[in-house]
Design an enzyme around this catalytic site. Structure first.
Site, PDB file in Angstrom:
ATOM      1  N   ILE A  10       0.859  -1.174   0.000  1.00 38.73           N
ATOM      2  CA  ILE A  10       0.000   0.000   0.000  1.00 38.73           C
ATOM      3  C   ILE A  10       0.900   1.230   0.000  1.00 38.73           C
ATOM      4  O   ILE A  10       1.796   1.337   0.839  1.00 38.73           O
ATOM      5  CB  ILE A  10      -0.928  -0.016   1.230  1.00 38.73           C
ATOM      6  CG1 ILE A  10      -1.851  -1.233   1.136  1.00 38.73           C
ATOM      7  CG2 ILE A  10      -1.729   1.271   1.326  1.00 38.73           C
ATOM      8  CD1 ILE A  10      -2.666  -1.479   2.372  1.00 38.73           C
ATOM      9  N   SER A  12       0.793   4.311   0.904  1.00 39.70           N
ATOM     10  CA  SER A  12       0.922   5.211   2.048  1.00 39.70           C
ATOM     11  C   SER A  12       1.570   4.578   3.280  1.00 39.70           C
ATOM     12  O   SER A  12       1.808   5.259   4.268  1.00 39.70           O
ATOM     13  CB  SER A  12      -0.456   5.744   2.438  1.00 39.70           C
ATOM     14  OG  SER A  12      -1.293   4.673   2.822  1.00 39.70           O
ATOM     15  N   CYS A  13       1.890   3.306   3.217  1.00 41.33           N
ATOM     16  CA  CYS A  13       2.457   2.594   4.367  1.00 41.33           C
ATOM     17  C   CYS A  13       3.920   2.993   4.604  1.00 41.33           C
ATOM     18  O   CYS A  13       4.723   3.031   3.673  1.00 41.33           O
ATOM     19  CB  CYS A  13       2.347   1.099   4.097  1.00 41.33           C
ATOM     20  SG  CYS A  13       3.209   0.052   5.269  1.00 41.33           S
ATOM     21  N   ASP A  14       4.278   3.292   5.859  1.00 41.51           N
ATOM     22  CA  ASP A  14       5.649   3.682   6.195  1.00 41.51           C
ATOM     23  C   ASP A  14       6.659   2.576   5.878  1.00 41.51           C
ATOM     24  O   ASP A  14       7.760   2.855   5.399  1.00 41.51           O
ATOM     25  CB  ASP A  14       5.767   4.050   7.680  1.00 41.51           C
ATOM     26  CG  ASP A  14       5.151   5.399   7.991  1.00 41.51           C
ATOM     27  OD1 ASP A  14       4.994   6.218   7.050  1.00 41.51           O
ATOM     28  OD2 ASP A  14       4.821   5.643   9.157  1.00 41.51           O
TER      29      ASP A  14
END
Length: 120
Positions: A10, A12-14
């Protein structure tokens, strides 16, 4: 010789950001597949499960899994876990790095370094 590397996760995942930064810093070409927006097909998930097992792929620590009703989280089987991951791909542990030489689930710099050294 070029290899096809695909990073699934994903955007937006850090952890995804760290994995992408590591690959770029090591000049490793890859394509990115955001399974939250592009989806995840059952055949690919089944291939991953065959390689590493559903237990490694299912992200039980994530918010999406934790918000499930208790009845859906208990006594999981491969079939039920796969149905959950297909219905809500954010339940798949991130990232999944797929190469022609194998699969790496999750990200830690030392694991990626060992994975690419082994598959060089």
């Amino acid at each position: 010789m070029s290899t096809q590397n695909t990073l699934y996760g994903i955007k937006s995942c850090d952890t995804m950001r760290k994995a992408r930064a590591w690959l770029e810093a090591h000049d490793i070409a890859y394509s990115f597949h955001d399974y939250k927006t592009q989806g995840l097909d059952a055949a690919r998930l089944q291939a991953w499960v065959a390689q590493v097992g559903w237990e490694k792929l299912l992200n039980k620590a994530g918010t999406t899994f934790k918000k499930l009703p208790e009845a859906e989280k208990t006594n999981l089987t491969q079939e039920r876990a796969c149905a959950l991951m297909l219905a809500q791909p954010s339940m798949v542990k991130r990232p999944v790095l797929e190469t022609r030489n194998g699969l790496e689930v999750g990200f830690k710099p030392e694991l990626y370094a060992a994975f690419f050294k082994k598959n060089a």
